[in-house]
Write a protein that holds these residues in place. Structure first.
Motif, PDB file in Angstrom:
ATOM      1  N   UNK A  35      68.721  57.995  27.478  1.00 23.80           N
ATOM      2  CA  UNK A  35      69.205  56.969  26.641  1.00 23.80           C
ATOM      3  C   UNK A  35      70.383  56.873  26.265  1.00 23.80           C
ATOM      4  N   UNK A  36      70.701  58.073  25.397  1.00 20.35           N
ATOM      5  CA  UNK A  36      71.969  58.152  24.842  1.00 20.35           C
ATOM      6  C   UNK A  36      73.209  58.431  25.941  1.00 20.35           C
ATOM      7  N   UNK A  37      72.779  58.906  27.152  1.00 26.98           N
ATOM      8  CA  UNK A  37      73.793  58.825  28.118  1.00 26.98           C
ATOM      9  C   UNK A  37      73.975  57.344  28.854  1.00 26.98           C
ATOM     10  N   UNK A  38      72.994  56.697  28.992  1.00 29.65           N
ATOM     11  CA  UNK A  38      73.034  55.361  29.400  1.00 29.65           C
ATOM     12  C   UNK A  38      73.873  54.616  28.602  1.00 29.65           C
ATOM     13  N   UNK A  39      73.870  54.668  27.177  1.00 30.38           N
ATOM     14  CA  UNK A  39      74.246  53.666  26.253  1.00 30.38           C
ATOM     15  C   UNK A  39      75.850  54.307  25.856  1.00 30.38           C
ATOM     16  N   UNK A  40      76.219  55.556  26.485  1.00 32.32           N
ATOM     17  CA  UNK A  40      77.533  56.180  26.263  1.00 32.32           C
ATOM     18  C   UNK A  40      77.561  56.542  24.583  1.00 32.32           C
ATOM     19  N   UNK A  41      76.549  56.948  24.206  1.00 29.18           N
ATOM     20  CA  UNK A  41      76.577  57.147  22.811  1.00 29.18           C
ATOM     21  C   UNK A  41      76.294  58.638  22.268  1.00 29.18           C
ATOM     22  N   UNK A  42      77.200  59.487  22.218  1.00 33.68           N
ATOM     23  CA  UNK A  42      76.868  60.864  21.852  1.00 33.68           C
ATOM     24  C   UNK A  42      76.454  61.259  20.695  1.00 33.68           C
ATOM     25  N   UNK A  43      75.718  62.148  20.388  1.00 31.89           N
ATOM     26  CA  UNK A  43      75.197  62.571  19.068  1.00 31.89           C
ATOM     27  C   UNK A  43      76.250  63.811  18.608  1.00 31.89           C
ATOM     28  N   UNK A  44      77.009  64.576  19.413  1.00 32.80           N
ATOM     29  CA  UNK A  44      77.982  65.899  19.101  1.00 32.80           C
ATOM     30  C   UNK A  44      79.193  65.627  19.929  1.00 32.80           C
ATOM     31  N   UNK A  45      80.409  65.982  19.184  1.00 36.22           N
ATOM     32  CA  UNK A  45      81.670  65.966  19.984  1.00 36.22           C
ATOM     33  C   UNK A  45      82.355  67.304  19.397  1.00 36.22           C
ATOM     34  N   UNK A  46      83.006  67.824  20.473  1.00 35.40           N
ATOM     35  CA  UNK A  46      83.340  69.212  20.339  1.00 35.40           C
ATOM     36  C   UNK A  46      84.648  68.838  20.954  1.00 35.40           C
ATOM     37  N   UNK A  47      85.655  69.277  20.030  1.00 31.55           N
ATOM     38  CA  UNK A  47      87.094  69.124  20.416  1.00 31.55           C
ATOM     39  C   UNK A  47      87.701  70.348  20.437  1.00 31.55           C
ATOM     40  N   UNK A  48      88.181  71.022  21.625  1.00 32.44           N
ATOM     41  CA  UNK A  48      88.717  72.057  21.821  1.00 32.44           C
ATOM     42  C   UNK A  48      90.441  72.003  21.967  1.00 32.44           C
TER      43      UNK A  48
ATOM     44  N   UNK B 243      90.035  79.139  14.581  1.00 35.05           N
ATOM     45  CA  UNK B 243      89.459  78.007  13.584  1.00 35.05           C
ATOM     46  C   UNK B 243      88.423  77.066  14.015  1.00 35.05           C
ATOM     47  N   UNK B 244      87.125  77.211  13.328  1.00 33.32           N
ATOM     48  CA  UNK B 244      86.202  76.336  13.620  1.00 33.32           C
ATOM     49  C   UNK B 244      85.718  75.406  12.588  1.00 33.32           C
ATOM     50  N   UNK B 245      85.550  74.176  12.687  1.00 31.69           N
ATOM     51  CA  UNK B 245      85.119  73.184  11.570  1.00 31.69           C
ATOM     52  C   UNK B 245      83.963  72.399  12.222  1.00 31.69           C
ATOM     53  N   UNK B 246      83.100  72.144  11.065  1.00 33.12           N
ATOM     54  CA  UNK B 246      81.942  71.072  11.444  1.00 33.12           C
ATOM     55  C   UNK B 246      82.097  69.986  10.459  1.00 33.12           C
ATOM     56  N   UNK B 247      81.717  68.714  10.869  1.00 33.78           N
ATOM     57  CA  UNK B 247      81.749  67.571   9.986  1.00 33.78           C
ATOM     58  C   UNK B 247      80.448  66.728  10.613  1.00 33.78           C
ATOM     59  N   UNK B 248      79.299  66.752   9.440  1.00 39.01           N
ATOM     60  CA  UNK B 248      78.184  66.028   9.869  1.00 39.01           C
ATOM     61  C   UNK B 248      78.076  64.962   9.197  1.00 39.01           C
ATOM     62  N   UNK B 249      77.650  63.829   9.851  1.00 37.36           N
ATOM     63  CA  UNK B 249      77.212  62.569   9.310  1.00 37.36           C
ATOM     64  C   UNK B 249      75.955  62.276   9.522  1.00 37.36           C
ATOM     65  N   UNK B 250      75.249  62.586   8.245  1.00 39.61           N
ATOM     66  CA  UNK B 250      73.604  62.412   8.487  1.00 39.61           C
ATOM     67  C   UNK B 250      73.206  60.974   8.537  1.00 39.61           C
ATOM     68  N   UNK B 251      73.993  59.944   8.302  1.00 36.52           N
ATOM     69  CA  UNK B 251      73.676  58.496   8.378  1.00 36.52           C
ATOM     70  C   UNK B 251      73.623  58.330   9.928  1.00 36.52           C
ATOM     71  N   UNK B 252      74.625  58.752  10.579  1.00 31.40           N
ATOM     72  CA  UNK B 252      74.710  58.478  12.042  1.00 31.40           C
ATOM     73  C   UNK B 252      74.159  59.574  12.842  1.00 31.40           C
ATOM     74  N   UNK B 253      73.492  60.668  12.231  1.00 32.24           N
ATOM     75  CA  UNK B 253      73.070  61.558  13.127  1.00 32.24           C
ATOM     76  C   UNK B 253      73.932  62.040  14.453  1.00 32.24           C
ATOM     77  N   UNK B 254      75.280  62.549  13.723  1.00 31.34           N
ATOM     78  CA  UNK B 254      76.367  62.967  14.284  1.00 31.34           C
ATOM     79  C   UNK B 254      77.162  64.133  13.828  1.00 31.34           C
TER      80      UNK B 254
END
Length: 167
Positions: free
Chosen positions: A70-83, A149-160
């Motif tokens: 469902x997420x793939x179909x909607x193009x709406x990821x829950x996780x973003x990893x920037x390298x 360097x590793x950083x995490x930013x969690x948004x609980x309101x959007x589950x992101x």
């Protein structure tokens, strides 16, 4: 027996039986109990014993897309990893191979943990995932293997979850 009296300075606590709202809001989490077995028509994962698994689905199984498809179909990821970074650019293929291997391992036990897409964006590589746990796992695996360097930013309101790794 004797009578029960409340000592001075104490007040009785009233009991409140109520349902609490869930803390994590994930729009792709099922709002109703799925009939068992349910099979995802896109990927073939089967909802059985309360979770999505890789099983052989019976022919008469209920069909409904799993949250990952469902997420793939909607193009709406829950996780973003920037390298990004000079070290990353010099070892890009090796590091992406590590991310793919982790996804392959995770996916055997957790069918909803998938890499959606890998794209080049603003001089960095962006990996999108269907689950926050896979994004966190990719970031931690790369950090454990190559430091940086590793950083995490969690948004609980959007589950992101946004993970950023630089070296």
């Amino acid at each position: 027996m004797g009578t029960h009296t409340t000592p001075p300075g104490f007040r009785p606590i009233s009991r409140r039986d109520s349902m609490f709202e869930e803390r994590v809001h994930d729009a792709y989490r099922a709002r109703h109990k799925l009939p068992e077995p349910t099979v995802c028509p896109q990927c073939g994962a089967v909802f059985h014993e309360g979770r999505w698994q890789w099983l052989q689905a019976p022919a008469d199984a209920h069909q409904e897309p799993c949250p990952a498809c469902h997420r793939i179909h909607d193009h709406l990821p829950a996780g973003f990893v920037t390298l990004q970074g000079e070290f990353f650019l010099a070892h890009r293929e090796e590091i992406l191979h590590l991310a793919y291997n982790l996804e392959k391992h995770e996916r055997t036990e957790h069918p909803l943990n998938r890499i959606m897409e890998i794209e080049e964006k603003d001089g960095a590589t962006l990996i999108t995932t269907t689950d926050i746990h896979l994004a966190r796992g990719i970031g931690e695996a790369i950090h454990n293997a190559y430091q940086g360097e590793l950083e995490f930013h969690y948004n609980a309101d959007e589950y992101l979850l946004r993970v950023s790794w630089t070296r």
